[in-house]
Design an enzyme around this catalytic site. Structure first.
Site, PDB file in Angstrom:
ATOM      1  N   GLU A 127       6.131   0.374 -12.180  1.00 44.73           N
ATOM      2  CA  GLU A 127       6.272   1.625 -12.917  1.00 44.73           C
ATOM      3  C   GLU A 127       5.404   2.694 -12.266  1.00 44.73           C
ATOM      4  O   GLU A 127       4.578   2.375 -11.398  1.00 44.73           O
ATOM      5  CB  GLU A 127       5.846   1.428 -14.376  1.00 44.73           C
ATOM      6  N   PRO A 128       5.550   3.956 -12.670  1.00 46.29           N
ATOM      7  CA  PRO A 128       4.709   5.015 -12.105  1.00 46.29           C
ATOM      8  C   PRO A 128       3.215   4.723 -12.225  1.00 46.29           C
ATOM      9  O   PRO A 128       2.433   5.115 -11.360  1.00 46.29           O
ATOM     10  CB  PRO A 128       5.105   6.244 -12.930  1.00 46.29           C
ATOM     11  N   SER A 132       0.367  -2.772  -8.844  1.00 47.48           N
ATOM     12  CA  SER A 132      -0.373  -4.026  -8.704  1.00 47.48           C
ATOM     13  C   SER A 132      -0.840  -4.561 -10.060  1.00 47.48           C
ATOM     14  O   SER A 132      -0.904  -5.770 -10.269  1.00 47.48           O
ATOM     15  CB  SER A 132      -1.581  -3.825  -7.784  1.00 47.48           C
ATOM     16  N   GLY A 242       9.051 -15.198  -4.628  1.00 45.20           N
ATOM     17  CA  GLY A 242       9.521 -14.036  -3.879  1.00 45.20           C
ATOM     18  C   GLY A 242       8.692 -13.755  -2.648  1.00 45.20           C
ATOM     19  O   GLY A 242       9.185 -13.179  -1.667  1.00 45.20           O
ATOM     20  N   ARG A 243       7.430 -14.175  -2.671  1.00 45.97           N
ATOM     21  CA  ARG A 243       6.568 -13.928  -1.515  1.00 45.97           C
ATOM     22  C   ARG A 243       7.029 -14.708  -0.289  1.00 45.97           C
ATOM     23  O   ARG A 243       6.779 -14.297   0.839  1.00 45.97           O
ATOM     24  CB  ARG A 243       5.117 -14.270  -1.879  1.00 45.97           C
ATOM     25  N   ARG A 268      11.354  -4.402  33.194  1.00 47.82           N
ATOM     26  CA  ARG A 268      10.685  -3.147  33.546  1.00 47.82           C
ATOM     27  C   ARG A 268       9.672  -3.381  34.663  1.00 47.82           C
ATOM     28  O   ARG A 268       8.849  -4.300  34.580  1.00 47.82           O
ATOM     29  CB  ARG A 268       9.970  -2.580  32.312  1.00 47.82           C
ATOM     30  N   GLN A 336       4.035  -0.321  22.167  1.00 41.89           N
ATOM     31  CA  GLN A 336       3.122  -0.058  23.279  1.00 41.89           C
ATOM     32  C   GLN A 336       3.662  -0.615  24.600  1.00 41.89           C
ATOM     33  O   GLN A 336       3.601   0.054  25.643  1.00 41.89           O
ATOM     34  CB  GLN A 336       1.751  -0.680  22.983  1.00 41.89           C
ATOM     35  N   GLU A 363       6.105  -6.557  -3.517  1.00 41.10           N
ATOM     36  CA  GLU A 363       5.925  -7.916  -4.056  1.00 41.10           C
ATOM     37  C   GLU A 363       4.482  -8.387  -3.940  1.00 41.10           C
ATOM     38  O   GLU A 363       4.192  -9.540  -3.626  1.00 41.10           O
ATOM     39  CB  GLU A 363       6.898  -8.893  -3.393  1.00 41.10           C
ATOM     40  N   GLY A 364       3.574  -7.454  -4.199  1.00 35.58           N
ATOM     41  CA  GLY A 364       2.144  -7.742  -4.153  1.00 35.58           C
ATOM     42  C   GLY A 364       1.541  -7.267  -2.848  1.00 35.58           C
ATOM     43  O   GLY A 364       1.886  -7.766  -1.780  1.00 35.58           O
TER      44      GLY A 364
END
Length: 379
Positions: A127-128, A132, A242-243, A268, A336, A363-364
């Site tokens: 939410e706003p 966390s 979910g982590r 390269r 880089q 998700e944390g």
């Protein structure tokens, strides 16, 4: 732990790799530029079983293990982190939570179309004023007898504009604090439910991130998940799993950037030889390869522990914390190594660098992962 992948797992990995190369790579730069949701690609992911990978086939899922999920997520995220987060949310936050905690009626009605990829879902916790600190929910769900009246705003919701079903966390009894929080299944199109403006983001620009507005939305009592007051524990349990998804996404971003950097370094030339022959570049690639392998092992460990039914709060947090840092470090070094070419869109690594940052936040945050890990090791 057995580090040898099974024949089935290798097949899943290859199928995801082929799909990413053939279906996601074309126009991935344009989707990022235009913030275009990968509608057709996500539809095909559903048809392949990638949106309900670990769900029991009786509910429309693919019935796969969590290690297979890590493998597939890595391959998708190598090419398109936006498609990967759609896959992660639907698998880890929506389907997993419903399969473990929803009633049989809820599973038949909602889990089946979600796991089969016919529709996608969203998980609405932030939410706003509650990111966390998930206990500080301002969205309320007032008990009206046979329904709840939902009011409030949710922020930063992945799949917010494309989902058909939303798992919404809301406060029913503020005096009980986290024990007064509930989780609800909300359908798109219900009266009073509005999807807010799409966020203009630094990275994962192909995924749709929206705020959600609830104005006296009537949620039937049968759409509450679990017993009264179970919402906070539901959210924490779902985020633990979910982590693994976000760690795998971070792993994929890192792997994709490394592979591009390695390929570039082999072709390269500078000072009459390929730049991989210069120690300054070779050592960067050595560090990248080592860190990615370590991140992959942490993801596998958390996934294997999840399949074994173990508590994955610590292993999941470690995987996400480390893999997200590796994603940032690797993508920065990939840019880089590419030099000036790394700063332009056609070489892909600048997009991967922008995509990597969010893995340390959603998700944390990394700081929250350290809190979870430190509390676990202090026990």
């Amino acid at each position: 732990m057995d580090f040898n992948l099974s024949e089935e797992q290798l097949m899943i990995q290859q199928a995801a790799r082929d799909f990413a190369q053939n279906e996601l790579l074309p126009e991935v730069i344009e989707r990022d530029r235009d913030q275009k949701f990968p509608t057709e690609q996500v539809k095909k992911m559903g048809e392949m079983g990638l949106l309900g990978m670990m769900v029991d086939p009786k509910y429309g899922g693919a019935g796969m293990d969590s290690v297979s999920y890590v493998l597939a997520m890595e391959e998708i995220a190598k090419i398109d982190a936006s498609a990967a987060v759609v896959m992660s949310v639907n698998n880890s936050l929506v389907c997993a939570g419903l399969e473990k905690f929803a009633s049989e009626e809820q599973k038949v009605k909602y889990l089946t179309p979600l796991a089969s990829g016919k529709v996608i879902g969203a998980f609405a916790l932030s939410e706003p004023e509650a990111g966390s600190d998930a206990t500080s929910q301002k969205t309320t769900a007032e008990d009206k007898g046979d329904y709840y009246l939902l009011n409030g705003i949710k922020n930063w919701i992945t799949n917010g504009g494309t989902a058909s079903y939303y798992i919404v966390i809301a406060q029913t009894d503020p005096e009980k604090k986290h024990k007064g929080i509930n989780a609800f299944i909300v359908e798109r199109g219900w009266e009073g439910f509005e999807v807010g403006v799409k966020e203009d983001k630094l990275g994962i620009r192909g995924s749709d991130t929206h705020s959600l507005i609830f104005n006296n939305v009537k949620v039937p009592k049968e759409n509450r998940i679990g017993e009264d007051g179970f919402g906070f524990n539901f959210a924490m349990a779902v985020l633990n799993g979910g982590r693994i998804g976000i760690a795998s996404q971070a792993l994929g971003i890192a792997s994709g950037a490394y592979e591009l950097a390695l390929k570039y370094a082999k072709t390269r030339k500078a000072f009459k030889t390929e730049i991989i022959n210069h120690q300054a570049i070779a050592f960067k690639l050595a560090d990248m390869a080592t860190q990615i392998t370590a991140a992959r092992m942490l993801c596998f460990k958390a996934a294997a522990e999840k399949d074994a039914g173990k508590d994955i709060s610590e292993s999941g947090a470690m995987a996400k914390l480390y893999a997200s840092q590796v994603a940032m470090d690797t993508t920065i070094e990939a840019v880089q190594i590419h030099g000036g070419y790394g700063y332009v869109k056609e070489y892909h690594v600048e997009r991967l660098m922008r995509d990597a940052k969010i893995t340390q936040i959603y998700e944390g945050t990394s700081e929250i992962q350290k809190i979870v890990i430190s509390r676990s090791i202090a026990k």
